[in-house]
Design an enzyme around this catalytic site. Sequence first.
Site: not given
Ligand code: FAD
Ligand code: UDP
Length: 374
Positions: A168, A172, A244, A275, A298, A346, A348
């Site tokens: 992921r 570069r 996780r 981070r 975090e 997973y 995005d």
């Molecule tokens: P979710 O956003 O999880 O929505 C699911 C919803 O269902 C939640 O609100 C939950 O409360 C609800 N729900 C669950 N069970 C029930 C139930 N039984 N009854 C009623 N409601 C329920 N994507 C990016 O593009 N860029 C990023 O920088 C990025 N950063 C991220 C960082 C983190 C830490 C994480 C975890 C994800 C990140 N993502 C990022 C991914 C992004 O959050 C997801 O793509 C997006 O949340 C997906 O939407 P979803 O609707 O599938 O799930």
């Molecule tokens: N990673 C790392 N060092 C960094 C950033 C990322 O080793 O400074 C590794 C780590 O294993 C991580 C993976 O690269 O799980 C993917 O990173 P990404 O930034 O996509 O993780 P996310 O933002 O989804 O948590």
Amino acid sequence: MVAGAGLFGLTVAERCARDLGLRVLVVERRDHIGGNAYSEVEPSTGIEVHRYGAHLFHTSNERVWEYVNQFTAFTDYRHRVFTIAGDRVYPMPINLATICAYFGRAMSPGEARALIAAQAGEVAHPANLEEKAISLVGRPLYEAFIRGYTAKQWQTDPRELPAEIITRLPMRYTFDDSYFADRYQGLPVGGYTAWLERMADHPLIEVRLGTDFAELGAAGNVPVVYTGPLDGYFGRAEGALGWRTLDFEFEVLAQGDFQGTSVMNYADEHVPYTRVHEFRHFHPERDYPGDRTVIAREYSRFAGPGDEPYYPIGTPTDRARLARYRELARAEKDVLFGGRLGTYTYLDMHMAIASALAMYGNRIRPRFLRQARV
Ligand code: FAD
Ligand code: UDP
């Protein structure tokens, strides 16, 4: 009915209401819409913070880009990340600037490639994350930037993690230090919540917050799109799927700038967090106060019951259980499973939207048009 008001559920609801003229009930167990993309304003500073971790929008998918632009405009923010290893700061992902800084000399792309190739040669057939990372960046850079961070992020020996995780992260041999390579990138001008509220703002859409789908009893005779946890839907009959979770420690500081950038990674294993996010830097165009800032440290750990599921782990046991849940899901009449929780994948944001649009176009729309003809 749509269970879950994240980006997947909202996209399905919006399309069903606006395109097909269907009434849609969205039930959401949290007290807000938007799923993990939700953001809110920290009241004492006015700074927009992302409660579930920093979310950066990026896509190369024209259809998704066109779709999201109906609800919000995007800033020209491009995500850049730095990492602290020892007492030095380097750009991340690893690029020519990182390599030159780490080895302490100016190198051309060709010289850097030759150096890394010599250091990466020890692994011929990478079978796990550690071997894959060494084959890509060589052992010195692996030990400086990846081993400690990955150990903190996954709390699993990098030799037991799948190789794909590290791919992921791009490597570069140019000075391009942009985190994402996508054509379209930016942050919603008015914030995430304004964007998500606009998606739900339709007279045919009713959102019921604080409502768990599992507690509704019989949903009635309506088709359901379920975006909650797949194992939860079936009462974990086949065992729990492993996730996780993350803990965010938010702090308002009495200083205008804590770290000079939005995300700083901490590569060393002895620093307990992975981070630090500093939210003001996501919106340099906004008029935020000059004497206060909001940060979040975090921390990553295994999710227990009751924790927010963030990243699917996908051990062999998880994969075997997932296959059985998928069979159960296929047999469920008039229920479609989607989103990151409903598919245990997973995704995005742009991927969640793209897959919701595909489910709508391929499954939902044809079903209702057929019904309308009958
Ligand atoms: P979710 O956003 O999880 O929505 C699911 C919803 O269902 C939640 O609100 C939950 O409360 C609800 N729900 C669950 N069970 C029930 C139930 N039984 N009854 C009623 N409601 C329920 N994507 C990016 O593009 N860029 C990023 O920088 C990025 N950063 C991220 C960082 C983190 C830490 C994480 C975890 C994800 C990140 N993502 C990022 C991914 C992004 O959050 C997801 O793509 C997006 O949340 C997906 O939407 P979803 O609707 O599938 O799930
Ligand atoms: N990673 C790392 N060092 C960094 C950033 C990322 O080793 O400074 C590794 C780590 O294993 C991580 C993976 O690269 O799980 C993917 O990173 P990404 O930034 O996509 O993780 P996310 O933002 O989804 O948590």
